[in-house]
Design a protein around this motif. Sequence first.
Motif, mmCIF file in Angstrom:
data_model
loop_
_atom_site.group_PDB
_atom_site.id
_atom_site.type_symbol
_atom_site.label_atom_id
_atom_site.label_comp_id
_atom_site.label_asym_id
_atom_site.label_seq_id
_atom_site.Cartn_x
_atom_site.Cartn_y
_atom_site.Cartn_z
ATOM 1 N N ASP A 39 -3.269 -14.099 4.549
ATOM 2 C CA ASP A 39 -2.427 -13.624 5.391
ATOM 3 C C ASP A 39 -1.767 -12.502 5.035
ATOM 4 O OD1 ASP A 39 -3.093 -15.834 7.105
ATOM 5 O OD2 ASP A 39 -1.268 -16.652 6.856
ATOM 6 N N ALA A 40 -1.350 -12.327 3.723
ATOM 7 C CA ALA A 40 -0.763 -11.267 2.976
ATOM 8 C C ALA A 40 -1.623 -10.085 2.854
ATOM 9 C CB ALA A 40 -0.156 -11.556 1.573
ATOM 10 N N ALA A 41 -2.887 -10.399 2.477
ATOM 11 C CA ALA A 41 -3.955 -9.360 2.713
ATOM 12 C C ALA A 41 -4.251 -8.960 4.059
ATOM 13 C CB ALA A 41 -5.238 -9.897 1.751
ATOM 14 N N GLN A 42 -4.404 -9.664 4.799
ATOM 15 C CA GLN A 42 -4.516 -9.206 6.211
ATOM 16 C C GLN A 42 -3.437 -8.336 6.695
ATOM 17 O OE1 GLN A 42 -7.114 -9.683 8.294
ATOM 18 N NE2 GLN A 42 -6.352 -8.537 9.903
ATOM 19 N N ARG A 43 -2.214 -8.572 6.424
ATOM 20 C CA ARG A 43 -1.082 -7.677 6.981
ATOM 21 C C ARG A 43 -1.149 -6.575 6.087
ATOM 22 N NH1 ARG A 43 1.961 -12.142 6.281
ATOM 23 N NH2 ARG A 43 2.489 -11.480 3.950
ATOM 24 N N ASP A 44 -1.365 -6.534 4.712
ATOM 25 C CA ASP A 44 -1.410 -5.446 3.749
ATOM 26 C C ASP A 44 -2.641 -4.274 4.343
ATOM 27 O OD1 ASP A 44 0.679 -6.075 2.711
ATOM 28 O OD2 ASP A 44 -0.437 -6.666 0.675
ATOM 29 N N SER A 45 -3.631 -4.694 4.956
ATOM 30 C CA SER A 45 -4.931 -3.936 5.442
ATOM 31 C C SER A 45 -4.771 -3.344 6.668
ATOM 32 C CB SER A 45 -6.264 -4.768 5.102
ATOM 33 O OG SER A 45 -6.261 -5.937 6.185
ATOM 34 N N GLU A 46 -3.679 -3.796 7.384
ATOM 35 C CA GLU A 46 -3.508 -3.274 9.048
ATOM 36 C C GLU A 46 -2.991 -1.771 8.943
ATOM 37 O OE1 GLU A 46 -1.126 -6.073 10.802
ATOM 38 O OE2 GLU A 46 -2.594 -7.709 10.716
ATOM 39 N N CYS A 47 -3.475 -1.238 9.918
ATOM 40 C CA CYS A 47 -3.215 0.150 9.939
ATOM 41 C C CYS A 47 -1.980 1.016 9.596
ATOM 42 C CB CYS A 47 -3.646 0.801 11.548
ATOM 43 S SG CYS A 47 -2.858 0.410 12.810
ATOM 44 N N TYR A 48 -0.908 0.253 10.261
ATOM 45 C CA TYR A 48 0.454 0.595 9.831
ATOM 46 C C TYR A 48 0.881 0.531 8.608
ATOM 47 C CZ TYR A 48 0.425 1.029 14.992
ATOM 48 O OH TYR A 48 0.073 1.540 16.370
ATOM 49 N N ALA A 49 0.315 -0.519 7.937
ATOM 50 C CA ALA A 49 0.541 -0.756 6.518
ATOM 51 C C ALA A 49 0.225 0.163 5.787
ATOM 52 C CB ALA A 49 0.466 -2.243 6.049
ATOM 53 N N THR A 50 -1.229 0.388 5.937
ATOM 54 C CA THR A 50 -2.021 1.253 5.063
ATOM 55 C C THR A 50 -1.595 2.849 5.157
ATOM 56 O OG1 THR A 50 -3.677 1.451 6.762
ATOM 57 C CG2 THR A 50 -4.089 -0.140 5.021
ATOM 58 N N SER A 51 -1.372 3.046 6.419
ATOM 59 C CA SER A 51 -0.862 4.494 6.882
ATOM 60 C C SER A 51 0.460 4.730 6.086
ATOM 61 C CB SER A 51 -0.754 4.559 8.416
ATOM 62 O OG SER A 51 -0.168 6.145 8.638
ATOM 63 N N SER A 52 1.635 3.557 5.945
ATOM 64 C CA SER A 52 2.710 3.826 5.306
ATOM 65 C C SER A 52 2.452 4.047 3.880
ATOM 66 C CB SER A 52 3.838 2.429 5.492
ATOM 67 O OG SER A 52 3.285 1.490 4.736
ATOM 68 N N MET A 53 1.457 3.474 3.259
ATOM 69 C CA MET A 53 1.225 3.635 1.749
ATOM 70 C C MET A 53 0.244 5.293 1.666
ATOM 71 S SD MET A 53 0.029 -0.184 0.586
ATOM 72 C CE MET A 53 -0.433 -0.686 2.114
ATOM 73 N N LEU A 54 0.206 5.945 2.762
ATOM 74 C CA LEU A 54 -0.496 7.043 2.547
ATOM 75 C C LEU A 54 -2.046 7.151 2.341
ATOM 76 C CD1 LEU A 54 2.187 9.301 0.868
ATOM 77 C CD2 LEU A 54 1.971 8.885 3.314
ATOM 78 N N VAL A 55 -2.678 5.968 2.742
ATOM 79 C CA VAL A 55 -4.040 5.918 2.714
ATOM 80 C C VAL A 55 -4.629 6.802 3.696
ATOM 81 C CG1 VAL A 55 -5.989 4.160 3.142
ATOM 82 C CG2 VAL A 55 -3.992 3.572 1.811
ATOM 83 N N ASP A 56 -3.849 6.969 4.871
ATOM 84 C CA ASP A 56 -4.447 7.890 5.776
ATOM 85 C C ASP A 56 -3.346 9.129 6.133
ATOM 86 O OD1 ASP A 56 -2.731 6.825 7.765
ATOM 87 O OD2 ASP A 56 -4.153 5.374 8.347
ATOM 88 N N ASP A 57 -3.820 9.992 6.985
ATOM 89 C CA ASP A 57 -2.804 10.948 7.525
ATOM 90 C C ASP A 57 -2.085 10.494 8.794
ATOM 91 O OD1 ASP A 57 -3.460 12.575 5.352
ATOM 92 O OD2 ASP A 57 -5.320 13.492 6.379
ATOM 93 N N GLY A 58 -2.354 9.524 9.280
ATOM 94 C CA GLY A 58 -1.624 8.892 10.255
ATOM 95 C C GLY A 58 -2.575 8.181 11.282
ATOM 96 N N VAL A 59 -1.806 7.124 12.070
ATOM 97 C CA VAL A 59 -2.287 6.343 13.150
ATOM 98 C C VAL A 59 -2.427 7.281 14.355
ATOM 99 C CG1 VAL A 59 -2.355 4.197 14.319
ATOM 100 C CG2 VAL A 59 -1.549 4.358 11.977
#
Length: 158
Positions: free
Chosen positions: A104-124
């Motif tokens: 469940d924690a891994a699923q939460r951490d892989s969701e778009c808003y979590a990854t975007s907050s970690m700067l994995v992307d330039d935005g959702v």
Amino acid sequence: MVGAKAEHAGIIKTGAQLVSAVSCSTVPHISIILGASYGAGNYAMCGRSYKPRFIFTWPTGRCSVMGPDQLAGVMETVRISSAKSKGEVLSPEELKKQVQSFRDAAQRDSECYATSSMLVDDGVIDPRDTRDVLGMCLEVVALPGVQGAETHKLLARI
């Protein structure tokens, strides 16, 4: 996709060729994560590690080193091995609870808003705005002085 069947189908060779092509290209890279983007597939499709000029995620996008189910399976194996080496006895219910909590924690951490907050992307971005966002990105990369991606100047022959 892993396993003997994938290996016999040549998926590893094809994947390596794709990674080589992406890493050797010199165009400005623009990536959009639409669905699940895990592990080697993330690299092959120009994820953050390839330093794309722009990378966006749709609300349906997920990004991680490994999928939550696979990661939970690995952690279950590690937990069982650890307990066995220490001489502990694990209750199946407790192990199942720990694995589900980790999944469940891994699923939460892989969701778009979590990854975007970690700067994995330039935005959702809203999927309906994809064409406009790509248009703006193409305008930016067409400006004088903007260069394409750096290349490794090496093409692997497989």
